[in-house]
Design an enzyme around this catalytic site. Structure first.
Site, PDB file in Angstrom:
ATOM      1  CB  CYS A  21     -22.461  25.700  10.929  1.00 42.36           C
ATOM      2  SG  CYS A  21     -21.047  26.829   9.495  1.00 42.36           S
ATOM      3  CB  CYS A  54     -17.917  30.078  10.315  1.00 44.93           C
ATOM      4  SG  CYS A  54     -17.690  30.053   8.895  1.00 44.93           S
ATOM      5  CD  GLU A 114     -18.422  35.976   7.551  1.00 50.56           C
ATOM      6  OE1 GLU A 114     -18.916  36.821   7.632  1.00 50.56           O
ATOM      7  OE2 GLU A 114     -17.783  35.109   8.509  1.00 50.56           O
ATOM      8  CB  CYS A 120     -22.839  22.131   9.704  1.00 47.68           C
ATOM      9  SG  CYS A 120     -22.053  20.838   8.906  1.00 47.68           S
ATOM     10  CB  CYS A 130      -9.164  32.994   9.549  1.00 53.54           C
ATOM     11  SG  CYS A 130     -10.426  31.532   9.217  1.00 53.54           S
ATOM     12  CB  CYS A 186     -21.219  25.716   3.080  1.00 54.01           C
ATOM     13  SG  CYS A 186     -19.832  23.968   3.689  1.00 54.01           S
TER      14      CYS A 186
END
Ligand code: SAH
Ligand code: SF4
Length: 368
Positions: free
Chosen positions: A121, A338, A94, A118, A107, A114
């Protein structure tokens, strides 16, 4: 034309000298034309009418395909545009363009997925797919730049924040290469880049030693180790004391602005005690604090603090002597947090539906 060169993920992975090899049968000025088309004119070689038609037709055979726009979501007033992009190999990332009166900020994502895990997220929930190349990072800004021009904007992309999908410091060399290229070729000033990290201590140290000195945003979210380790697993490897040591070093070495990101989670990190602990760390590091209500994600039951509590928390911090910004939730009606868009696309096939969630993407400076 040399077809024996390595295959690239993005046209922006091809360095100037490599263009000379790729177009070995062309005069030197053609290389310059292609280069300037890409980096100054935001034009793909296939669209460069100044190139001979025969060359334009042959180029797609040897050049990598551009990142594919799967969807483009716009906020009503067109101040925020969010793209879901497909990479070669079909992973999705994104990119968001945020328009302000005096600046246009992009951004960008640095990884597909990832690995930092976390829980709150959406990107972390989906896991890690692959690293982006520096060219794939630069190409996101190229896409936003073209869109900006198509909108008739009288300015170019002025700021880049590495706050999209992925952990930038876990993809260090491509990150730095992308910053160098955008600094040199897109003329984006060093101070207009902000790298956001979950707190990879050796990465912060390495970043401090890089000649281009950029702003650093640390996603703190908790100011004691018990809570932080429960929210951000990386804290078990690099606890707050180690993180603070690296932040001091970064500030001393670069003199750049450091900010703390704090996603406000209802009943988790929004108490008066949390404010006091946070203030202590922020004052010690001379860090600016950015508050944003947590954007709830399907895999994490906690909700964001109410706007009233966010404002109270900001007021408390200010009373303790901190610099605080309540970040505006850009693109609230179009952009989930995100990674949410990509996740949704994986699960339901198409990301057509508009979201009512607030966004994790925002700008680091006070809203204009
Ligand atoms: N990996 C880097 C950069 C990408 S995440 C980092 O963690 O800093 C960008 C920012 O979005 C981080 O501050 C991250 O903590 C925040 N974020 C992630 N999920 C969020 C959510 N659901 N609500 C609010 N902010 C979120
Ligand atoms: Fe990765 Fe940042 Fe999400 Fe953590 S918050 S999982 S580091 S993208």
């Amino acid at each position: 034309m040399d077809n024996t060169l390595p295959s690239y993920k993005s046209i922006f992975d091809i360095e100037y000298e490599q263009w000379s090899k790729l177009l070995a049968d062309q005069p030197d000025y053609r290389i310059k034309q292609v280069w300037e088309g890409l980096y100054r004119g935001f034009t793909l070689p296939s669209e460069l009418t100044s190139l001979p038609k025969s060359l334009r037709e042959r180029l797609p055979e040897i050049l990598p395909q551009a990142l594919k726009v799967i969807s483009e979501l716009k906020s009503d007033n067109m101040t925020t545009i969010k793209w879901l992009l497909e990479l070669q190999g079909s992973n999705q990332i994104e990119t968001v363009l945020m328009r302000y009166k005096r600046r246009d900020t992009v951004c960008v994502s640095t990884q597909a997925g990832c690995a930092m895990g976390c829980g709150f997220c959406a990107t972390g929930q989906a896991g890690f797919f692959r690293q982006l190349t520096s060219g794939e990072i630069v190409e996101q800004v190229f896409i936003a730049s073209r869109r900006l021009r198509a909108l008739g904007a009288n300015q170019r992309v002025s700021n880049v924040v590495f706050m999209g999908m992925g952990e930038p410091l876990a993809n260090f060399a491509p990150l730095i290469r992308a910053i160098e290229v955008m600094n040199q070729e897109f003329a984006i000033g060093a101070r207009s880049f902000t790298v956001s990290t979950v707190g990879i201590v050796p990465g912060i140290r390495r970043l401090a030693a890089v000649p281009i000195q950029v702003n650093l945003a640390v996603s703190l979210h908790a100011a004691n180790d018990v809570l932080r380790s429960s929210l951000l697993p990386i804290n078990k490897t690099y606890p707050i004391s180690a993180l603070m040591g690296a932040i001091y070093e970064y500030k001393n070495a670069t003199n750049r602005r450091v900010s703390f990101e704090w996603a406000m989670m209802d009943g988790v990190n929004d108490s008066d005690k949390d404010a006091k602990e946070l203030a202590e760390l922020a004052l010690a590091a001379g860090a600016h604090i950015n508050l944003i209500p947590l954007n709830s994600t399907p895999g994490w039951p906690t909700t964001g603090s109410s706007l009233a509590r966010v404002n109270e928390f900001a007021y408390l911090l200010e009373g303790l002597g901190c610099n605080v910004t309540v970040r505006n939730t850009r693109g609230a009606e179009i952009a989930a947090a995100c990674g949410q868009l990509a996740n949704r696309n994986h699960s339901v096939g198409k990301a057509r539906r508009l979201s009512t969630n607030v966004t994790a993407f925002s700008d680091l400076a006070p809203s204009e």
